[in-house]
Design a protein around this motif. Sequence first.
Motif, PDB file in Angstrom:
ATOM      1  N   TYR A  50       0.819  -1.212   0.000  1.00  0.00           N
ATOM      2  CA  TYR A  50       0.000   0.000   0.000  1.00  0.00           C
ATOM      3  C   TYR A  50       0.852   1.261   0.000  1.00  0.00           C
ATOM      4  N   GLU A  51       1.968   1.246   0.702  1.00  0.00           N
ATOM      5  CA  GLU A  51       2.868   2.397   0.682  1.00  0.00           C
ATOM      6  C   GLU A  51       3.420   2.633  -0.717  1.00  0.00           C
ATOM      7  N   MET A  52       3.744   1.544  -1.420  1.00  0.00           N
ATOM      8  CA  MET A  52       4.232   1.650  -2.789  1.00  0.00           C
ATOM      9  C   MET A  52       3.172   2.261  -3.699  1.00  0.00           C
ATOM     10  N   MET A  53       1.921   1.798  -3.575  1.00  0.00           N
ATOM     11  CA  MET A  53       0.846   2.320  -4.420  1.00  0.00           C
ATOM     12  C   MET A  53       0.541   3.776  -4.097  1.00  0.00           C
ATOM     13  N   ALA A  54       0.628   4.129  -2.808  1.00  0.00           N
ATOM     14  CA  ALA A  54       0.382   5.519  -2.405  1.00  0.00           C
ATOM     15  C   ALA A  54       1.440   6.449  -2.994  1.00  0.00           C
ATOM     16  N   LYS A  55       2.697   6.007  -3.017  1.00  0.00           N
ATOM     17  CA  LYS A  55       3.777   6.809  -3.595  1.00  0.00           C
ATOM     18  C   LYS A  55       3.595   6.950  -5.104  1.00  0.00           C
ATOM     19  N   LEU A  56       3.159   5.880  -5.747  1.00  0.00           N
ATOM     20  CA  LEU A  56       2.909   5.946  -7.187  1.00  0.00           C
ATOM     21  C   LEU A  56       1.744   6.887  -7.490  1.00  0.00           C
ATOM     22  N   ARG A  57       0.769   6.916  -6.587  1.00  0.00           N
ATOM     23  CA  ARG A  57      -0.377   7.817  -6.780  1.00  0.00           C
ATOM     24  C   ARG A  57       0.079   9.269  -6.730  1.00  0.00           C
ATOM     25  N   ILE A  58       0.942   9.599  -5.780  1.00  0.00           N
ATOM     26  CA  ILE A  58       1.482  10.963  -5.678  1.00  0.00           C
ATOM     27  C   ILE A  58       2.312  11.288  -6.917  1.00  0.00           C
ATOM     28  N   LEU A  59       3.118  10.323  -7.330  1.00  0.00           N
ATOM     29  CA  LEU A  59       3.971  10.520  -8.498  1.00  0.00           C
ATOM     30  C   LEU A  59       3.162  10.734  -9.763  1.00  0.00           C
ATOM     31  N   SER A  60       2.009  10.103  -9.851  1.00  0.00           N
ATOM     32  CA  SER A  60       1.174  10.192 -11.052  1.00  0.00           C
ATOM     33  C   SER A  60       0.689  11.608 -11.326  1.00  0.00           C
ATOM     34  N   GLN A  61       0.707  12.463 -10.314  1.00  0.00           N
ATOM     35  CA  GLN A  61       0.241  13.835 -10.477  1.00  0.00           C
ATOM     36  C   GLN A  61       1.299  14.738 -11.106  1.00  0.00           C
ATOM     37  N   ASP A  62       2.532  14.246 -11.179  1.00  0.00           N
ATOM     38  CA  ASP A  62       3.634  15.087 -11.663  1.00  0.00           C
ATOM     39  C   ASP A  62       4.274  14.581 -12.949  1.00  0.00           C
ATOM     40  N   ILE A  63       3.944  13.378 -13.396  1.00  0.00           N
ATOM     41  CA  ILE A  63       4.576  12.834 -14.596  1.00  0.00           C
ATOM     42  C   ILE A  63       3.517  12.364 -15.584  1.00  0.00           C
ATOM     43  N   GLN A  64       3.946  12.173 -16.832  1.00  0.00           N
ATOM     44  CA  GLN A  64       3.037  11.705 -17.873  1.00  0.00           C
ATOM     45  C   GLN A  64       2.805  10.195 -17.725  1.00  0.00           C
ATOM     46  N   VAL A  65       1.743   9.724 -18.362  1.00  0.00           N
ATOM     47  CA  VAL A  65       1.345   8.325 -18.212  1.00  0.00           C
ATOM     48  C   VAL A  65       2.434   7.340 -18.680  1.00  0.00           C
ATOM     49  N   PRO A  66       3.100   7.582 -19.813  1.00  0.00           N
ATOM     50  CA  PRO A  66       4.159   6.635 -20.202  1.00  0.00           C
ATOM     51  C   PRO A  66       5.247   6.500 -19.140  1.00  0.00           C
ATOM     52  N   LEU A  68       4.801   7.024 -15.963  1.00  0.00           N
ATOM     53  CA  LEU A  68       4.178   6.337 -14.831  1.00  0.00           C
ATOM     54  C   LEU A  68       4.190   4.827 -15.055  1.00  0.00           C
ATOM     55  N   ILE A  69       3.926   4.411 -16.278  1.00  0.00           N
ATOM     56  CA  ILE A  69       3.962   2.977 -16.593  1.00  0.00           C
ATOM     57  C   ILE A  69       5.360   2.422 -16.342  1.00  0.00           C
ATOM     58  N   ASP A  70       6.377   3.202 -16.730  1.00  0.00           N
ATOM     59  CA  ASP A  70       7.761   2.775 -16.464  1.00  0.00           C
ATOM     60  C   ASP A  70       8.012   2.623 -14.968  1.00  0.00           C
ATOM     61  N   GLU A  71       7.502   3.575 -14.194  1.00  0.00           N
ATOM     62  CA  GLU A  71       7.683   3.520 -12.742  1.00  0.00           C
ATOM     63  C   GLU A  71       6.979   2.304 -12.137  1.00  0.00           C
ATOM     64  N   VAL A  72       5.779   2.026 -12.628  1.00  0.00           N
ATOM     65  CA  VAL A  72       5.032   0.846 -12.157  1.00  0.00           C
ATOM     66  C   VAL A  72       5.811  -0.422 -12.480  1.00  0.00           C
ATOM     67  N   MET A  73       6.314  -0.503 -13.704  1.00  0.00           N
ATOM     68  CA  MET A  73       7.068  -1.685 -14.129  1.00  0.00           C
ATOM     69  C   MET A  73       8.298  -1.901 -13.256  1.00  0.00           C
ATOM     70  N   PHE A  74       8.965  -0.796 -12.901  1.00  0.00           N
ATOM     71  CA  PHE A  74      10.204  -0.894 -12.127  1.00  0.00           C
ATOM     72  C   PHE A  74       9.934  -1.182 -10.650  1.00  0.00           C
ATOM     73  N   LYS A  75       9.055  -0.387 -10.042  1.00  0.00           N
ATOM     74  CA  LYS A  75       8.841  -0.486  -8.594  1.00  0.00           C
ATOM     75  C   LYS A  75       8.137  -1.780  -8.186  1.00  0.00           C
ATOM     76  N   THR A  76       7.282  -2.301  -9.060  1.00  0.00           N
ATOM     77  CA  THR A  76       6.567  -3.542  -8.725  1.00  0.00           C
ATOM     78  C   THR A  76       7.361  -4.787  -9.114  1.00  0.00           C
ATOM     79  N   GLY A  77       8.420  -4.603  -9.879  1.00  0.00           N
ATOM     80  CA  GLY A  77       9.190  -5.747 -10.348  1.00  0.00           C
ATOM     81  C   GLY A  77       8.577  -6.422 -11.558  1.00  0.00           C
ATOM     82  N   TYR A  78       7.562  -5.767 -12.159  1.00  0.00           N
ATOM     83  CA  TYR A  78       6.853  -6.386 -13.273  1.00  0.00           C
ATOM     84  C   TYR A  78       7.730  -6.486 -14.519  1.00  0.00           C
TER      85      TYR A  78
END
Length: 208
Positions: A50-66, A68-78
């Motif tokens: 949940y802390e990871m998702m909350a940080k990604l939510r904050i980050l989503s307000q400052d960066i473009q969607v592509p 954000l997808i990179d950040e999701v891929m990296f931070k989640t290990g996907y």
Amino acid sequence: KEIKDILSFLKLILNLQDKVSLKRIINTPPLGIGEKTWQNKENPKCKMFYEMMAKLRILSQDIQVPELIDEVMFKTGYKDFLLDGTEEGESRYENIEELKSVAQSTENLEDFLAKVALVSDVDNLKEDGEAVTLMTLHNAKGLEFPVVFLVNMVANRFPTIQRREQIPIPDALVKEILPEGDYHLEEERRLFYVGMTRAKERLYFSAA
């Protein structure tokens, strides 16, 4: 599958209460969070997620969607989860890259998810179904319906209140005579024509 996984991550970032998306990706890639573990919100694994998702939510307000997808891929290990050294993994990763290219044309996460939802609705459209289909004028291109409703037919609101300036083109690159006048007005007329010609039998206009 990978597209639906990433979209579920993005939906959860937009709405941390989205239980459907949460259920899909809580163990994708495997995090060791079972049903019993999830019932204990104080469990370190649950708190970390949940802390990871909350940080990604904050980050989503400052960066473009592509991005954000990179950040999701990296931070989640996907990303490492997909790139497992197989050709199938490479192919699945290319699908994510294609999703990022689609996201480049959207303003923010909410707009992107709305666009994806509309495209999905059009792809799943059953022509013989008796139901109202809601879509944008752009998505309606190439389709026809017995009855069409064009809504929000108000000046400065159709097709959108968001107007962008036309990109200047150097004279040396212009190979044909460009139309004169208000570019935005011409675009509105073109989209209006597209909308009207989708109707085969009846066409309705509405200001609401």
